[in-house]
Scaffold this active site. Sequence first.
Site, PDB file in Angstrom:
ATOM      1  N   LYS A 120       0.828  -1.208   0.000  1.00 45.33           N
ATOM      2  CA  LYS A 120       0.000   0.000   0.000  1.00 45.33           C
ATOM      3  C   LYS A 120       0.866   1.262   0.000  1.00 45.33           C
ATOM      4  CE  LYS A 120      -1.868   1.597   3.746  1.00 45.33           C
ATOM      5  NZ  LYS A 120      -2.689   1.757   4.967  1.00 45.33           N
ATOM      6  N   ASP A 138      -6.481   0.963   0.832  1.00 48.51           N
ATOM      7  CA  ASP A 138      -6.519   0.959   2.295  1.00 48.51           C
ATOM      8  C   ASP A 138      -7.923   0.537   2.736  1.00 48.51           C
ATOM      9  OD1 ASP A 138      -8.118   3.128   1.745  1.00 48.51           O
ATOM     10  OD2 ASP A 138      -7.085   4.499   3.102  1.00 48.51           O
TER      11      ASP A 138
END
Length: 211
Positions: A120, A138
Amino acid sequence: MNAQKRHEIFARLRDHNPEPTTELNWSTPFELLAAVLLSAQATDVGVNKATARLFPVANTPQAILGLGLDGLKAHIRTIGLYNTKAENLMKTCRILVEQHGGEVPRTRKALEALPGVGRKTANVILNTAFGEPTIAVDTHIFRVANRTGIARGKDVVEVEKKLLRHVPREFRQDAHHWLILHGRYTCLARKPRCGSCIIEDLCEYPEKTEL
Protein backbone atom coordinates in the site's frame (compact mmCIF):
# COMPACT_ATOMS: atom_id res chain seq x y z
CA MET A 1 -21.21 -3.26 -12.49
CA ASN A 2 -20.85 -2.39 -16.15
CA ALA A 3 -18.16 -0.20 -17.72
CA GLN A 4 -20.54 2.66 -18.50
CA LYS A 5 -21.60 2.98 -14.87
CA ARG A 6 -17.99 2.92 -13.65
CA HIS A 7 -17.08 5.63 -16.13
CA GLU A 8 -19.94 7.83 -14.92
CA ILE A 9 -18.93 7.32 -11.27
CA PHE A 10 -15.40 8.51 -11.87
CA ALA A 11 -16.54 11.32 -14.15
CA ARG A 12 -18.70 12.67 -11.33
CA LEU A 13 -15.90 12.29 -8.78
CA ARG A 14 -13.58 14.18 -11.14
CA ASP A 15 -16.12 16.96 -11.73
CA HIS A 16 -16.56 17.32 -7.96
CA ASN A 17 -12.80 17.36 -7.25
CA PRO A 18 -10.70 17.86 -10.41
CA GLU A 19 -7.30 17.76 -8.71
CA PRO A 20 -7.46 15.40 -5.72
CA THR A 21 -4.38 14.75 -3.62
CA THR A 22 -3.27 13.33 -0.31
CA GLU A 23 -4.14 15.19 2.88
CA LEU A 24 -0.62 14.60 4.18
CA ASN A 25 1.65 17.63 3.89
CA TRP A 26 4.80 17.03 1.85
CA SER A 27 7.08 18.76 -0.66
CA THR A 28 9.59 16.05 -1.65
CA PRO A 29 9.31 12.28 -2.26
CA PHE A 30 11.21 11.66 0.98
CA GLU A 31 8.85 13.87 2.99
CA LEU A 32 5.92 11.93 1.56
CA LEU A 33 7.57 8.60 2.36
CA ALA A 34 8.28 9.70 5.92
CA ALA A 35 4.74 11.02 6.39
CA VAL A 36 3.17 7.81 5.06
CA LEU A 37 5.39 5.69 7.32
CA LEU A 38 4.22 7.77 10.28
CA SER A 39 0.55 7.62 9.27
CA ALA A 40 -0.22 3.97 10.07
CA GLN A 41 -3.06 3.88 12.62
CA ALA A 42 -2.85 7.66 12.93
CA THR A 43 -4.80 10.54 11.44
CA ASP A 44 -3.37 12.70 8.68
CA VAL A 45 -4.03 15.74 10.89
CA GLY A 46 -1.92 14.24 13.68
CA VAL A 47 0.88 13.31 11.29
CA ASN A 48 0.87 16.80 9.76
CA LYS A 49 1.26 18.35 13.22
CA ALA A 50 4.29 16.15 13.91
CA THR A 51 5.93 16.68 10.51
CA ALA A 52 5.41 20.44 10.89
CA ARG A 53 7.86 20.15 13.78
CA LEU A 54 10.12 17.54 12.19
CA PHE A 55 10.60 18.65 8.58
CA PRO A 56 11.94 22.17 9.28
CA VAL A 57 14.66 20.49 11.35
CA ALA A 58 15.23 17.33 9.30
CA ASN A 59 13.60 16.48 5.96
CA THR A 60 16.24 14.31 4.30
CA PRO A 61 17.50 10.82 5.17
CA GLN A 62 20.89 12.27 6.14
CA ALA A 63 19.30 14.85 8.43
CA ILE A 64 17.04 12.29 10.11
CA LEU A 65 20.06 10.08 10.80
CA GLY A 66 21.80 13.12 12.22
CA LEU A 67 19.01 13.55 14.77
CA GLY A 68 19.61 10.08 16.19
CA LEU A 69 16.82 7.80 17.36
CA ASP A 70 16.04 9.73 20.54
CA GLY A 71 16.06 13.03 18.67
CA LEU A 72 13.62 11.67 16.11
CA LYS A 73 11.33 10.29 18.80
CA ALA A 74 11.23 13.70 20.47
CA HIS A 75 9.74 15.21 17.30
CA ILE A 76 7.10 12.53 16.65
CA ARG A 77 6.10 11.36 20.12
CA THR A 78 2.58 12.76 19.67
CA ILE A 79 1.89 10.05 17.05
CA GLY A 80 0.68 6.61 18.08
CA LEU A 81 3.26 3.80 17.95
CA TYR A 82 5.99 6.43 17.63
CA ASN A 83 8.72 4.16 19.04
CA THR A 84 8.29 1.53 16.33
CA LYS A 85 7.76 4.15 13.64
CA ALA A 86 10.93 5.99 14.65
CA GLU A 87 12.95 2.79 14.46
CA ASN A 88 11.57 1.94 11.02
CA LEU A 89 12.16 5.45 9.71
CA MET A 90 15.75 5.42 10.96
CA LYS A 91 16.38 2.04 9.30
CA THR A 92 14.77 3.29 6.10
CA CYS A 93 16.94 6.41 6.11
CA ARG A 94 20.08 4.31 6.55
CA ILE A 95 19.15 2.12 3.56
CA LEU A 96 18.32 5.18 1.44
CA VAL A 97 21.72 6.72 2.21
CA GLU A 98 23.75 3.53 1.83
CA GLN A 99 21.96 1.98 -1.16
CA HIS A 100 20.13 4.76 -3.01
CA GLY A 101 22.28 7.86 -2.66
CA GLY A 102 19.83 9.42 -0.24
CA GLU A 103 17.02 9.35 -2.81
CA VAL A 104 13.67 7.55 -2.68
CA PRO A 105 13.72 4.66 -5.19
CA ARG A 106 11.16 4.62 -7.99
CA THR A 107 10.51 0.87 -8.21
CA ARG A 108 8.03 -1.18 -6.23
CA LYS A 109 10.62 -3.83 -5.38
CA ALA A 110 13.07 -1.32 -3.91
CA LEU A 111 10.33 0.51 -2.01
CA GLU A 112 8.91 -2.66 -0.49
CA ALA A 113 12.42 -3.60 0.70
CA LEU A 114 12.35 -0.59 3.05
CA PRO A 115 11.38 -1.23 6.71
CA GLY A 116 7.73 -0.47 7.33
CA VAL A 117 6.91 -0.15 3.62
CA GLY A 118 4.35 -2.60 2.27
CA ARG A 119 2.44 -2.76 -0.97
CA LYS A 120 0.00 0.00 0.00
CA THR A 121 2.73 2.48 0.97
CA ALA A 122 4.75 1.66 -2.14
CA ASN A 123 1.67 2.36 -4.27
CA VAL A 124 1.11 5.70 -2.53
CA ILE A 125 4.69 6.79 -3.25
CA LEU A 126 4.63 5.59 -6.86
CA ASN A 127 1.31 7.34 -7.49
CA THR A 128 1.57 10.57 -5.53
CA ALA A 129 5.30 11.32 -5.68
CA PHE A 130 6.14 9.87 -9.08
CA GLY A 131 2.87 10.10 -11.00
CA GLU A 132 2.37 6.42 -11.75
CA PRO A 133 -1.23 5.16 -12.17
CA THR A 134 -1.15 2.81 -9.18
CA ILE A 135 -4.00 2.38 -6.71
CA ALA A 136 -3.17 1.92 -3.04
CA VAL A 137 -6.02 0.04 -1.35
CA ASP A 138 -6.52 0.96 2.30
CA THR A 139 -9.54 0.24 4.51
CA HIS A 140 -11.52 3.15 2.99
CA ILE A 141 -10.92 2.11 -0.61
CA PHE A 142 -11.55 -1.57 0.19
CA ARG A 143 -14.92 -0.63 1.70
CA VAL A 144 -15.95 1.77 -1.09
CA ALA A 145 -14.92 -0.58 -3.89
CA ASN A 146 -16.85 -3.50 -2.38
CA ARG A 147 -19.87 -1.54 -1.18
CA THR A 148 -20.49 0.36 -4.42
CA GLY A 149 -19.73 -2.62 -6.65
CA ILE A 150 -16.92 -0.83 -8.50
CA ALA A 151 -14.50 -3.66 -7.68
CA ARG A 152 -15.48 -6.40 -5.27
CA GLY A 153 -12.81 -8.60 -3.71
CA LYS A 154 -12.02 -10.67 -0.63
CA ASP A 155 -8.76 -8.87 0.17
CA VAL A 156 -6.91 -5.67 -0.69
CA VAL A 157 -4.76 -7.23 -3.40
CA GLU A 158 -7.78 -8.64 -5.22
CA VAL A 159 -9.54 -5.27 -5.02
CA GLU A 160 -6.41 -3.49 -6.26
CA LYS A 161 -6.10 -5.80 -9.27
CA LYS A 162 -9.77 -5.39 -10.14
CA LEU A 163 -9.58 -1.60 -9.84
CA LEU A 164 -6.55 -1.50 -12.14
CA ARG A 165 -8.50 -3.64 -14.60
CA HIS A 166 -11.84 -1.82 -14.41
CA VAL A 167 -11.08 1.86 -13.72
CA PRO A 168 -10.99 3.66 -17.11
CA ARG A 169 -7.47 4.74 -18.04
CA GLU A 170 -8.32 8.44 -18.01
CA PHE A 171 -9.22 8.24 -14.32
CA ARG A 172 -6.57 5.80 -13.09
CA GLN A 173 -4.01 8.37 -11.97
CA ASP A 174 -6.39 10.02 -9.50
CA ALA A 175 -8.71 7.09 -8.66
CA HIS A 176 -6.84 6.35 -5.42
CA HIS A 177 -7.44 9.84 -4.04
CA TRP A 178 -11.08 10.08 -5.14
CA LEU A 179 -11.95 6.75 -3.54
CA ILE A 180 -10.11 7.37 -0.28
CA LEU A 181 -11.68 10.82 0.15
CA HIS A 182 -15.10 9.40 -0.69
CA GLY A 183 -14.64 6.73 1.95
CA ARG A 184 -13.30 9.18 4.50
CA TYR A 185 -16.06 11.79 4.23
CA THR A 186 -19.13 10.27 2.52
CA CYS A 187 -19.14 6.47 2.36
CA LEU A 188 -18.47 6.07 6.07
CA ALA A 189 -18.01 2.65 7.63
CA ARG A 190 -20.85 2.57 10.13
CA LYS A 191 -23.38 4.88 8.51
CA PRO A 192 -22.69 6.00 4.95
CA ARG A 193 -24.06 9.42 4.01
CA CYS A 194 -25.99 8.13 1.02
CA GLY A 195 -28.41 11.05 0.94
CA SER A 196 -25.59 13.50 0.21
CA CYS A 197 -23.58 11.17 -2.06
CA ILE A 198 -22.97 12.34 -5.64
CA ILE A 199 -22.91 8.76 -6.94
CA GLU A 200 -25.83 7.35 -4.90
CA ASP A 201 -27.92 6.50 -7.97
CA LEU A 202 -25.00 4.59 -9.50
CA CYS A 203 -23.96 2.75 -6.34
CA GLU A 204 -25.09 -0.87 -6.03
CA TYR A 205 -25.13 -0.96 -2.22
CA PRO A 206 -28.57 -2.34 -1.23
CA GLU A 207 -28.79 -0.82 2.27
CA LYS A 208 -28.65 2.89 1.52
CA THR A 209 -29.26 5.38 4.34
CA GLU A 210 -31.25 8.61 4.29
CA LEU A 211 -28.55 10.93 5.63
